[in-house]
Write a protein that holds these residues in place. Sequence first.
Motif, PDB file in Angstrom:
ATOM      1  N   LEU A 105       0.844  -1.187   0.000  1.00 40.56           N
ATOM      2  CA  LEU A 105       0.000   0.000   0.000  1.00 40.56           C
ATOM      3  C   LEU A 105       0.886   1.246   0.000  1.00 40.56           C
ATOM      4  O   LEU A 105       1.097   1.883   1.035  1.00 40.56           O
ATOM      5  CB  LEU A 105      -0.930   0.004   1.210  1.00 40.56           C
ATOM      6  N   PRO A 106       1.396   1.624  -1.152  1.00 45.41           N
ATOM      7  CA  PRO A 106       2.211   2.846  -1.220  1.00 45.41           C
ATOM      8  C   PRO A 106       1.324   4.086  -1.183  1.00 45.41           C
ATOM      9  O   PRO A 106       0.102   3.998  -1.405  1.00 45.41           O
ATOM     10  CB  PRO A 106       2.912   2.710  -2.575  1.00 45.41           C
ATOM     11  N   PRO A 107       1.879   5.241  -0.889  1.00 45.64           N
ATOM     12  CA  PRO A 107       1.087   6.481  -0.924  1.00 45.64           C
ATOM     13  C   PRO A 107       0.464   6.682  -2.301  1.00 45.64           C
ATOM     14  O   PRO A 107       1.044   6.344  -3.327  1.00 45.64           O
ATOM     15  CB  PRO A 107       2.137   7.571  -0.633  1.00 45.64           C
ATOM     16  N   GLY A 108      -0.764   7.209  -2.288  1.00 37.69           N
ATOM     17  CA  GLY A 108      -1.455   7.469  -3.542  1.00 37.69           C
ATOM     18  C   GLY A 108      -2.265   6.308  -4.072  1.00 37.69           C
ATOM     19  O   GLY A 108      -2.863   6.399  -5.145  1.00 37.69           O
ATOM     20  N   LYS A 109      -2.328   5.206  -3.323  1.00 37.59           N
ATOM     21  CA  LYS A 109      -3.062   4.024  -3.762  1.00 37.59           C
ATOM     22  C   LYS A 109      -4.104   3.646  -2.721  1.00 37.59           C
ATOM     23  O   LYS A 109      -3.877   3.804  -1.520  1.00 37.59           O
ATOM     24  CB  LYS A 109      -2.097   2.856  -3.985  1.00 37.59           C
ATOM     25  N   ALA A 110      -5.248   3.132  -3.163  1.00 35.50           N
ATOM     26  CA  ALA A 110      -6.279   2.635  -2.254  1.00 35.50           C
ATOM     27  C   ALA A 110      -6.318   1.113  -2.320  1.00 35.50           C
ATOM     28  O   ALA A 110      -6.088   0.513  -3.371  1.00 35.50           O
ATOM     29  CB  ALA A 110      -7.646   3.207  -2.609  1.00 35.50           C
ATOM     30  N   LEU A 111      -6.594   0.499  -1.177  1.00 35.48           N
ATOM     31  CA  LEU A 111      -6.707  -0.950  -1.076  1.00 35.48           C
ATOM     32  C   LEU A 111      -8.114  -1.290  -0.630  1.00 35.48           C
ATOM     33  O   LEU A 111      -8.621  -0.699   0.324  1.00 35.48           O
ATOM     34  CB  LEU A 111      -5.686  -1.481  -0.052  1.00 35.48           C
ATOM     35  N   GLY A 112      -8.737  -2.242  -1.309  1.00 33.32           N
ATOM     36  CA  GLY A 112     -10.072  -2.692  -0.929  1.00 33.32           C
ATOM     37  C   GLY A 112     -10.064  -4.160  -0.562  1.00 33.32           C
ATOM     38  O   GLY A 112      -9.435  -4.982  -1.245  1.00 33.32           O
ATOM     39  N   ILE A 113     -10.743  -4.513   0.523  1.00 33.68           N
ATOM     40  CA  ILE A 113     -10.853  -5.900   0.957  1.00 33.68           C
ATOM     41  C   ILE A 113     -12.136  -6.044   1.755  1.00 33.68           C
ATOM     42  O   ILE A 113     -12.564  -5.092   2.429  1.00 33.68           O
ATOM     43  CB  ILE A 113      -9.625  -6.319   1.808  1.00 33.68           C
ATOM     44  N   THR A 114     -12.762  -7.205   1.662  1.00 33.16           N
ATOM     45  CA  THR A 114     -13.950  -7.485   2.464  1.00 33.16           C
ATOM     46  C   THR A 114     -13.595  -8.536   3.497  1.00 33.16           C
ATOM     47  O   THR A 114     -13.337  -9.694   3.158  1.00 33.16           O
ATOM     48  CB  THR A 114     -15.122  -7.962   1.591  1.00 33.16           C
ATOM     49  N   VAL A 115     -13.534  -8.134   4.748  1.00 33.45           N
ATOM     50  CA  VAL A 115     -13.230  -9.041   5.853  1.00 33.45           C
ATOM     51  C   VAL A 115     -14.547  -9.544   6.409  1.00 33.45           C
ATOM     52  O   VAL A 115     -15.344  -8.767   6.956  1.00 33.45           O
ATOM     53  CB  VAL A 115     -12.406  -8.332   6.947  1.00 33.45           C
ATOM     54  N   GLY A 116     -14.797 -10.840   6.243  1.00 28.58           N
ATOM     55  CA  GLY A 116     -16.110 -11.367   6.598  1.00 28.58           C
ATOM     56  C   GLY A 116     -17.158 -10.709   5.729  1.00 28.58           C
ATOM     57  O   GLY A 116     -17.137 -10.814   4.508  1.00 28.58           O
ATOM     58  N   SER A 117     -18.072  -9.971   6.343  1.00 30.45           N
ATOM     59  CA  SER A 117     -19.097  -9.244   5.588  1.00 30.45           C
ATOM     60  C   SER A 117     -18.836  -7.741   5.591  1.00 30.45           C
ATOM     61  O   SER A 117     -19.682  -6.968   5.145  1.00 30.45           O
ATOM     62  CB  SER A 117     -20.481  -9.535   6.185  1.00 30.45           C
ATOM     63  N   THR A 118     -17.653  -7.333   6.083  1.00 32.58           N
ATOM     64  CA  THR A 118     -17.349  -5.910   6.218  1.00 32.58           C
ATOM     65  C   THR A 118     -16.446  -5.441   5.089  1.00 32.58           C
ATOM     66  O   THR A 118     -15.286  -5.873   4.996  1.00 32.58           O
ATOM     67  CB  THR A 118     -16.680  -5.624   7.576  1.00 32.58           C
ATOM     68  N   GLU A 119     -16.971  -4.578   4.245  1.00 31.34           N
ATOM     69  CA  GLU A 119     -16.178  -4.022   3.147  1.00 31.34           C
ATOM     70  C   GLU A 119     -15.307  -2.888   3.684  1.00 31.34           C
ATOM     71  O   GLU A 119     -15.785  -2.009   4.397  1.00 31.34           O
ATOM     72  CB  GLU A 119     -17.111  -3.483   2.054  1.00 31.34           C
ATOM     73  N   ILE A 120     -14.042  -2.942   3.344  1.00 28.66           N
ATOM     74  CA  ILE A 120     -13.059  -2.009   3.904  1.00 28.66           C
ATOM     75  C   ILE A 120     -12.269  -1.343   2.785  1.00 28.66           C
ATOM     76  O   ILE A 120     -11.962  -1.971   1.766  1.00 28.66           O
ATOM     77  CB  ILE A 120     -12.084  -2.752   4.840  1.00 28.66           C
TER      78      ILE A 120
END
Length: 333
Positions: A59-74
């Motif tokens: 996760l470098p600066p200027g980038k977004a990371l998306g992940i769904t942990v269980g049922s929680t979208e992050i």
Amino acid sequence: MKPSARRRIPLRLRRASVPWDRQEPTWRSAKPSLIAQALKRAQSRPSGNWYVIGASRGLPPGKALGITVGSTEIVAWRDGDGRLRTGPGACPHLGAPLRESPVRCGTLVCHWHGLSLDGGPAAGWEPYPAFDDGVLLWVRLDRMGGEKPTERPCLPVRPRLGDGVDAVYSGVGRCEPEDVVANRLDPWHGAWFHPYSFVDLTVTEAPGDSAADDGFLVEVSFKVAGRLVVPVLARFTAPEPRTVVMHIMEGEGAGSVVETHATPLAPDEQGRPRTAVVEALVAASDRRGFAVARAAAPMLRPLMRASAGRLWRDDLAYAERRWELRAQGRFPG
């Protein structure tokens, strides 16, 4: 070989090499009840509601990371000071997927209508506690975890940042976190299931009945080429429900650590559970030449990830099979 030479040269030549099918069977020692008890103790330990979501370098600066942990979208990103920020992955305005939104000067800007998020509460969007330990990224999900929250995740002892060479492997399996943890709490399968990497494996100490008497002590040799091996003494422990740690206690690389973290993901299209395996490898050595390895870290990391990936190709098959049998009520353990 003289003791002083052994300290200088970590390699050993196996004089009594045993073919794979003639090695000592380990199934009698690998008692299902013993593994189940070790897993139960791990699951009883507090996690503080912390979940690993990726590698710090991922996760470098200027980038977004998306992940769904269980049922929680992050969604996760770094602010203008480089600090990790996390929160709900859906825009509070109309639900846009924030993982697809750009980061400008540390601010996440929704690409649907321009709602700007600097990591603090805004327009109904509330951040989640986050932690970057320099190797891994963590998020705290109190509603999902349901435990008493802690300020920081439970971090195992590691070499100091900069003293070792670290790499992070990530993979996904159709199983639950407990299946990944159970795999790691079965060190007896090493030389049988991974003969390309391990030989001469002996579990010299297994967990006792008390929580204080926990952990597996394992003598094992890493294969290099032919009969050349590197023998070590390793200890496996489970400091929290979704983590198993291997510390090299003696031998080449003493002080090195391998952390295996299991994070539940959203189920697949057929409703089967999915788990992310995020494994941090931190190699260390007190040899003078290790400074060269640190300098060559960018070239070593892909090799370290590839080695871990080869092992996890097999170990995820183990974990997936375990879940499949559990789901059908056929698991013998």
